[in-house]
Design an enzyme around this catalytic site. Structure first.
Site, PDB file in Angstrom:
ATOM      1  N   HIS A  62       0.841  -1.199   0.000  1.00  0.00           N
ATOM      2  CA  HIS A  62       0.000   0.000   0.000  1.00  0.00           C
ATOM      3  C   HIS A  62       0.883   1.258   0.000  1.00  0.00           C
ATOM      4  CE1 HIS A  62      -3.859  -2.144   1.137  1.00  0.00           C
ATOM      5  NE2 HIS A  62      -2.927  -3.088   1.257  1.00  0.00           N
ATOM      6  N   ASP A  82      -6.434   5.422   2.212  1.00  0.00           N
ATOM      7  CA  ASP A  82      -6.480   4.072   1.661  1.00  0.00           C
ATOM      8  C   ASP A  82      -7.923   3.574   1.724  1.00  0.00           C
ATOM      9  OD1 ASP A  82      -6.180   1.214   1.307  1.00  0.00           O
ATOM     10  OD2 ASP A  82      -4.045   1.531   1.662  1.00  0.00           O
TER      11      ASP A  82
HETATM   12  C1  UDX Z   1      -0.368  -7.245  -0.945  1.00  0.00           C
HETATM   13  C2  UDX Z   1      -1.335  -7.439  -2.135  1.00  0.00           C
HETATM   14  O1  UDX Z   1      -1.267  -8.604  -2.788  1.00  0.00           O
HETATM   15  C3  UDX Z   1      -1.426  -6.275  -2.999  1.00  0.00           C
HETATM   16  O2  UDX Z   1      -2.090  -6.533  -4.199  1.00  0.00           O
HETATM   17  C4  UDX Z   1      -2.124  -5.296  -2.183  1.00  0.00           C
HETATM   18  O3  UDX Z   1      -2.368  -4.125  -2.870  1.00  0.00           O
HETATM   19  C5  UDX Z   1      -1.273  -5.031  -0.958  1.00  0.00           C
HETATM   20  O4  UDX Z   1      -1.027  -6.212  -0.232  1.00  0.00           O
HETATM   21  P1  UDX Z   1       2.377  -7.427  -1.157  1.00  0.00           P
HETATM   22  O5  UDX Z   1       2.448  -8.801  -0.628  1.00  0.00           O
HETATM   23  O6  UDX Z   1       3.215  -6.445  -0.491  1.00  0.00           O
HETATM   24  O7  UDX Z   1       0.929  -6.772  -1.208  1.00  0.00           O
HETATM   25  O8  UDX Z   1       2.719  -7.524  -2.719  1.00  0.00           O
HETATM   26  P2  UDX Z   1       2.869  -6.446  -3.832  1.00  0.00           P
HETATM   27  O9  UDX Z   1       1.627  -5.685  -4.027  1.00  0.00           O
HETATM   28  O10 UDX Z   1       3.394  -7.143  -5.008  1.00  0.00           O
HETATM   29  O11 UDX Z   1       3.962  -5.435  -3.271  1.00  0.00           O
HETATM   30  C6  UDX Z   1       5.260  -5.811  -2.940  1.00  0.00           C
HETATM   31  C7  UDX Z   1       6.190  -4.670  -3.269  1.00  0.00           C
HETATM   32  O12 UDX Z   1       7.427  -4.911  -2.650  1.00  0.00           O
HETATM   33  C8  UDX Z   1       6.438  -4.513  -4.757  1.00  0.00           C
HETATM   34  O13 UDX Z   1       6.366  -3.156  -5.112  1.00  0.00           O
HETATM   35  C9  UDX Z   1       7.854  -5.025  -4.952  1.00  0.00           C
HETATM   36  O14 UDX Z   1       8.595  -4.333  -5.932  1.00  0.00           O
HETATM   37  C10 UDX Z   1       8.473  -4.812  -3.597  1.00  0.00           C
HETATM   38  N1  UDX Z   1       9.496  -5.840  -3.320  1.00  0.00           N
HETATM   39  C11 UDX Z   1       9.131  -7.121  -3.052  1.00  0.00           C
HETATM   40  C12 UDX Z   1      10.817  -5.463  -3.350  1.00  0.00           C
HETATM   41  O15 UDX Z   1      11.148  -4.291  -3.616  1.00  0.00           O
HETATM   42  N2  UDX Z   1      11.745  -6.408  -3.071  1.00  0.00           N
HETATM   43  C13 UDX Z   1      11.451  -7.686  -2.773  1.00  0.00           C
HETATM   44  O16 UDX Z   1      12.366  -8.481  -2.518  1.00  0.00           O
HETATM   45  C14 UDX Z   1      10.078  -8.060  -2.757  1.00  0.00           C
END
Ligand code: UDX
Length: 479
Positions: free
Chosen positions: A22, A125
């Protein structure tokens, strides 16, 4: 005269739900507003505030921006509370019970102090509808930002329809492959297993399902809705949403829109990670052939059992593909110890794998060595992969991820959906399919989608224009 003009500058308070996924997109928007000259207050939970500002680049970026400030607020939970996917209900409850009154007091006392630049608009949010209550109480306009895909948001909206059509709850019939017809625009696309995981509840009264429905319905009370998606990605779904939320700005992919506006400047190096990015993997990637590496990451909240972790690992190793795995310290359920890793996995990983705790994901996906992404289908990860033109294998864990992965495989055709399975044979088969056997087909559609994403953020594109409109509308609100 100068002073008068300065007073007209909008001041937007942006408050994300306190989780990485988020924060990323909402901070992206905050930075874009800052580039447009707005004053910004970006509100984090105390817990995340300290982690975020450990990032020296981000702290330096904020210090350079006139009118940009981070503030923090308690989420009401102890610092060591595990804020991972299977523990989120208490976070929702605590924010509403504890954070809501603090937010109200904060806004009221700012007003009493007679700040030169009082907050003129709140972007909350969309999963925290108490922000709408507070905005109404203090008389400020409020816009909701949902950080999920339009397709998942629309499916949340359709919960009553699904109940009425007898498609929810699933009851005792275990057929998860039965087609779902009650979500307009998705009639021939989704099955039960593709609905967000909250929909697997046994009763309509399930607290998780009720929460999702209640929060979604509240969005219609705010003056507008912001979605981190783009018109060419989810056109029909956006039309359905606009029947209920007429002012919906689709302004994604936000990470790319921001990068495009600050390219070639030092500002493009900051990141919004709560974890420290391990950049050693870039050097390792530099030494790998183009398109040969599968990047593996399950985002910030997913937890797996030790048995699942070992199955994934065997599947990756058996596929003979090179892999880079972002393996969070708290990835294994219960935290910490993942136990003894079998010798053959350690050996094979040394040969053709690389492990980090947290990767610089945008950079990794843009690296020429990366040819595929094994992902949990979080919305940020999905958009980042679409933008980078990297095909995906999806292993959705919770929330919106089950429906995102279905759209990846059946609508955008940029990958495979491995939903509900992760045995080593399936992992190996899917990795081979994505990286070798059907590579050409997936690359073709991934490149097509990436081109559409790039078009949307360039001058005159839909995202570009929608952001301009949002900026103008906020300026008008202020007058
Ligand atoms: C979850 C949901 O799945 C998402 O759709 C919702 O909006 C928020 O909660 P999350 O598990 O954090 O989110 O996944 P994601 O939405 O993909 O966000 C992860 C973020 O962390 C991405 O922007 C990714 O680039 C970043 N990340 C992840 C890194 O920078 N490094 C890593 O090693 C792993």
């Amino acid at each position: 005269m100068e002073r008068h003009r300065e007073k007209q500058v909008p001041h937007v308070l942006i408050f994300p739900f306190p989780l990485q996924g988020h924060i990323n997109s909402m901070l992206g928007l905050a930075k874009l507003f800052s580039l447009a000259g707005f004053h910004i207050t970006f509100l984090n939970s105390d817990h995340n505030h300290h982690r975020l500002l450990c990032n020296a680049d981000l702290a330096a970026w904020a210090a350079r921006r006139h009118g940009f400030r981070f503030r923090s607020i308690s989420d009401g939970l102890p610092p060591d509370y595990p804020r991972v996917a299977n523990n989120l209900m208490p976070l929702f409850d605590s924010l509403k019970a504890n954070t809501k009154p603090i937010l109200r007091d904060m806004l009221v006392s700012d007003r009493k102090l007679g700040s030169e630049h009082p907050v003129t608009c709140i972007i909350g949010d969309g999963v925290m509808s108490f922000v709408i209550d507070v905005a109404e109480e203090v008389g400020l306009p409020v816009i909701s930002f949902r950080t999920v895909s339009a397709c998942s948001f629309w499916s949340y909206f359709c919960i009553p329809r699904l109940v009425e059509a007898g498609e929810l709850p699933f009851g005792d019939d275990a057929d998860m492959d039965r087609a779902i017809t009650g979500v307009p625009g998705m009639e021939s696309i989704i099955r039960r297993r593709d609905l967000p995981n909250f929909f697997r509840a046994k009763e309509v009264t399930d607290p998780g399902l009720q929460l999702v429905w209640a929060e979604t319905l509240q969005t219609t009370r705010s003056s507008a809705l912001i979605l981190n998606t783009f018109e060419d990605l989810e056109p029909q779904i956006l039309s359905h949403i606009r029947v209920h939320c007429p002012t919906t700005y689709s302004i994604g992919p936000l990470h790319a829109l921001y990068r495009a506006r600050v390219s070639d400047s030092a500002d493009s190096t900051d990141s919004s990670s709560l974890w420290k990015e391990d950049k050693t993997c870039t050097k390792w990637l530099d030494a790998q052939p183009n398109g040969s590496v599968l990047y593996v990451s399950f985002g910030s909240l997913t937890v797996v059992s030790r048995a699942e972790l070992v199955e994934f690992w065997h599947g990756l190793v058996n596929s003979q593909t090179r892999f880079l795995w972002a393996m969070r310290r708290d990835l294994v359920d219960g935290g910490g110890d993942m136990g003894q890793v079998p010798e053959e996995l350690v050996g094979a990983t040394k040969e053709r794998g690389f492990l980090v705790e947290w990767a610089p994901q945008e950079e990794v996906l843009a690296h020429p060595a990366v040819g595929g992404f094994l992902t949990h289908s979080g919305w940020n990860s999905t958009l980042e992969s679409v933008f980078a033109g990297v095909p995906m294998i999806c292993w959705p864990f919770f929330a919106d991820q089950q429906i995102n992965s279905r759209f990846v495989s059946e609508v955008w055709r940029v990958g495979l959906d491995m939903k509900d399975k992760c045995d080593r044979e399936t992992v190996e088969k899917m990795v081979r399919e994505l990286m070798l056997e059907r590579r050409e087909e997936f690359m073709k559609s991934a490149e097509k989608m990436a081109a559409l994403a790039k078009k949307s953020i360039s001058e005159g594109g839909s995202t570009y224009m929608n952001l301009e409109k949002l900026i103008q509308d906020i300026r008008t609100m202020e007058k």
